[in-house]
Design a protein around this motif. Structure first.
Motif, PDB file in Angstrom:
ATOM      1  N   ALA A  13       6.621   7.450   2.851  1.00  0.00           N
ATOM      2  CA  ALA A  13       5.585   6.298   2.546  1.00  0.00           C
ATOM      3  C   ALA A  13       6.278   4.808   1.987  1.00  0.00           C
ATOM      4  O   ALA A  13       5.690   3.906   2.068  1.00  0.00           O
ATOM      5  CB  ALA A  13       4.592   6.562   1.428  1.00  0.00           C
ATOM      6  N   SER A  62      -2.515  12.204   3.772  1.00  0.00           N
ATOM      7  CA  SER A  62      -1.241  12.999   3.165  1.00  0.00           C
ATOM      8  C   SER A  62      -0.971  12.631   1.633  1.00  0.00           C
ATOM      9  O   SER A  62      -0.485  13.507   0.884  1.00  0.00           O
ATOM     10  CB  SER A  62       0.097  12.794   4.024  1.00  0.00           C
ATOM     11  OG  SER A  62       0.524  11.520   3.861  1.00  0.00           O
ATOM     12  N   ALA A  63      -1.609  11.519   1.208  1.00  0.00           N
ATOM     13  CA  ALA A  63      -1.340  11.190  -0.249  1.00  0.00           C
ATOM     14  C   ALA A  63      -2.091  12.015  -1.188  1.00  0.00           C
ATOM     15  O   ALA A  63      -1.940  12.200  -2.336  1.00  0.00           O
ATOM     16  CB  ALA A  63      -2.059   9.654  -0.516  1.00  0.00           C
ATOM     17  N   ALA A  64      -3.101  12.541  -0.693  1.00  0.00           N
ATOM     18  CA  ALA A  64      -3.924  13.669  -1.416  1.00  0.00           C
ATOM     19  C   ALA A  64      -4.093  14.987  -0.777  1.00  0.00           C
ATOM     20  O   ALA A  64      -5.140  15.221  -0.030  1.00  0.00           O
ATOM     21  CB  ALA A  64      -5.389  12.916  -1.649  1.00  0.00           C
ATOM     22  N   ASP A  79       7.290   6.854  -3.614  1.00  0.00           N
ATOM     23  CA  ASP A  79       7.982   7.950  -4.019  1.00  0.00           C
ATOM     24  C   ASP A  79       8.798   8.581  -3.022  1.00  0.00           C
ATOM     25  O   ASP A  79       9.208   7.951  -1.907  1.00  0.00           O
ATOM     26  CB  ASP A  79       6.410   9.161  -4.075  1.00  0.00           C
ATOM     27  CG  ASP A  79       5.587   8.747  -4.812  1.00  0.00           C
ATOM     28  OD1 ASP A  79       5.759   8.297  -5.779  1.00  0.00           O
ATOM     29  OD2 ASP A  79       4.292   8.744  -4.315  1.00  0.00           O
ATOM     30  N   LEU A 111      -1.021   8.393   6.086  1.00  0.00           N
ATOM     31  CA  LEU A 111      -0.623   8.009   4.749  1.00  0.00           C
ATOM     32  C   LEU A 111      -1.755   8.392   3.863  1.00  0.00           C
ATOM     33  O   LEU A 111      -1.649   9.175   2.651  1.00  0.00           O
ATOM     34  CB  LEU A 111      -0.243   6.506   4.544  1.00  0.00           C
ATOM     35  CG  LEU A 111       1.165   6.234   5.198  1.00  0.00           C
ATOM     36  CD1 LEU A 111       1.425   4.744   5.208  1.00  0.00           C
ATOM     37  CD2 LEU A 111       2.437   7.149   4.574  1.00  0.00           C
ATOM     38  N   GLU A 112      -2.915   7.786   4.169  1.00  0.00           N
ATOM     39  CA  GLU A 112      -4.243   8.069   3.454  1.00  0.00           C
ATOM     40  C   GLU A 112      -4.213   9.718   3.181  1.00  0.00           C
ATOM     41  O   GLU A 112      -4.779   9.957   1.991  1.00  0.00           O
ATOM     42  CB  GLU A 112      -5.366   7.409   4.105  1.00  0.00           C
ATOM     43  CG  GLU A 112      -6.758   7.093   3.253  1.00  0.00           C
ATOM     44  CD  GLU A 112      -6.392   6.358   2.121  1.00  0.00           C
ATOM     45  OE1 GLU A 112      -7.128   6.473   1.108  1.00  0.00           O
ATOM     46  OE2 GLU A 112      -5.632   5.468   2.346  1.00  0.00           O
ATOM     47  N   ASP A 163       0.673  -1.165   0.053  1.00  0.00           N
ATOM     48  CA  ASP A 163       0.052  -0.065   0.081  1.00  0.00           C
ATOM     49  C   ASP A 163       0.854   1.241  -0.034  1.00  0.00           C
ATOM     50  O   ASP A 163       0.323   2.326  -0.130  1.00  0.00           O
ATOM     51  CB  ASP A 163      -0.933  -0.128   1.275  1.00  0.00           C
ATOM     52  CG  ASP A 163      -1.987  -1.014   1.091  1.00  0.00           C
ATOM     53  OD1 ASP A 163      -2.386  -1.631   2.157  1.00  0.00           O
ATOM     54  OD2 ASP A 163      -2.486  -1.403   0.060  1.00  0.00           O
ATOM     55  N   ARG A 184       3.226   4.042  -1.186  1.00  0.00           N
ATOM     56  CA  ARG A 184       3.444   4.780  -2.676  1.00  0.00           C
ATOM     57  C   ARG A 184       5.059   4.863  -2.802  1.00  0.00           C
ATOM     58  O   ARG A 184       5.724   5.229  -1.747  1.00  0.00           O
ATOM     59  CB  ARG A 184       2.877   6.413  -2.586  1.00  0.00           C
ATOM     60  CG  ARG A 184       1.386   6.459  -2.820  1.00  0.00           C
ATOM     61  CD  ARG A 184       0.663   6.066  -1.438  1.00  0.00           C
ATOM     62  NE  ARG A 184      -0.837   6.427  -1.961  1.00  0.00           N
ATOM     63  CZ  ARG A 184      -1.659   5.977  -0.685  1.00  0.00           C
ATOM     64  NH1 ARG A 184      -1.270   5.764   0.399  1.00  0.00           N
ATOM     65  NH2 ARG A 184      -3.126   6.323  -1.075  1.00  0.00           N
TER      66      ARG A 184
END
Length: 229
Positions: free
Chosen positions: A141, A167-169, A129, A164-165, A125, A127
């Motif tokens: 992440a 901050s990913a967007a 990056d 994480l959920e 799960d 990313r």
């Protein structure tokens, strides 16, 4: 094999869950009191703790606080009734999830699997990056490491998954239901207490002033978003 520490004072309930979880493939270590559970936890490597609230002597809330003070192991609390106060206090003590009695073994198995999927081994799960620097809050992440102004932030698996959920967007507003489904893994009939208490714990760890959060912001009437914006 996943090792479960089951802290439950009712012998029949404990024995029944030990047998049922064993059939699901878990190794189960049992404890009848809070003090015994704390000692067992200190001597045996466990992957998840199933913790009854109503325990003799050291109750489940205090056991949760003590375990959480130096461990991020997932904790699922058992409550004898769908009592708002018990649930909220348990979540504030650091529990990741809860199950109401009488416990259905298949439900408990699903909750165990869900909390374990949030752990640091769930790299599928993450990313791939470069670490993201948000005004001093660095979120990697891939390695699942979070630092604040260079200092490591100790997050539980659930807290990390929530961060994480969000901050990913950045700037996207997530409803509580969306976060329940993406972070906790299944539908909780709109029980926002899991989300709200987890947000409070994350804020306490990453915000300079949790009362006026910069990173995990409330969007009244909708949910939460990640800043700064």
């Amino acid at each position: 094999m996943v090792t479960v520490l089951l802290i439950e004072d009712d012998h029949q309930v404990r024995r029944g869950l030990e047998l049922a979880l064993g059939q699901y493939g878990y190794t189960v270590r049992g404890a009848a009191t809070g003090a015994d559970g704390i000692r067992e936890f200190a001597t045996v490597a466990v992957d998840v703790v199933i913790l009854d609230i109503m325990l003799p002597g050291v109750d489940g809330f205090e056991v949760c606080r003590r375990l959480r003070s130096d461990s991020s192991v997932p904790i699922v609390m058992l409550t004898a009734r769908d009592d708002d106060i018990d649930i909220v206090v348990g979540l504030e003590a650091g529990a990741d999830d809860y199950v109401c009695k009488p416990v259905q073994p298949r439900v408990l198995d699903a909750r165990i699997k869900a909390v374990l999927r949030r752990g640091p081994t769930a790299r599928a799960d993450a990313r791939k990056d470069e670490p993201a620097n948000h005004a001093g809050l660095v979120i990697d992440a891939e390695s699942l490491v979070v630092t604040r102004d260079g200092t490591p932030v100790a997050l539980t698996p659930t807290e990390l998954r929530l961060l994480l959920e969000l901050s990913a967007a950045p700037t996207r507003v997530f409803t509580r239901l969306q976060l329940l489904e993406s972070v906790w893994g299944h539908h909780y009939l709109g029980d926002s207490r899991l989300v709200d208490n987890c947000v409070q714990r994350v804020r306490a760890k990453i915000e300079n002033n949790p009362a006026t959060p910069v990173f995990v912001q409330t969007v009244r009437g909708f949910g939460y978003r990640f800043g700064p914006v």
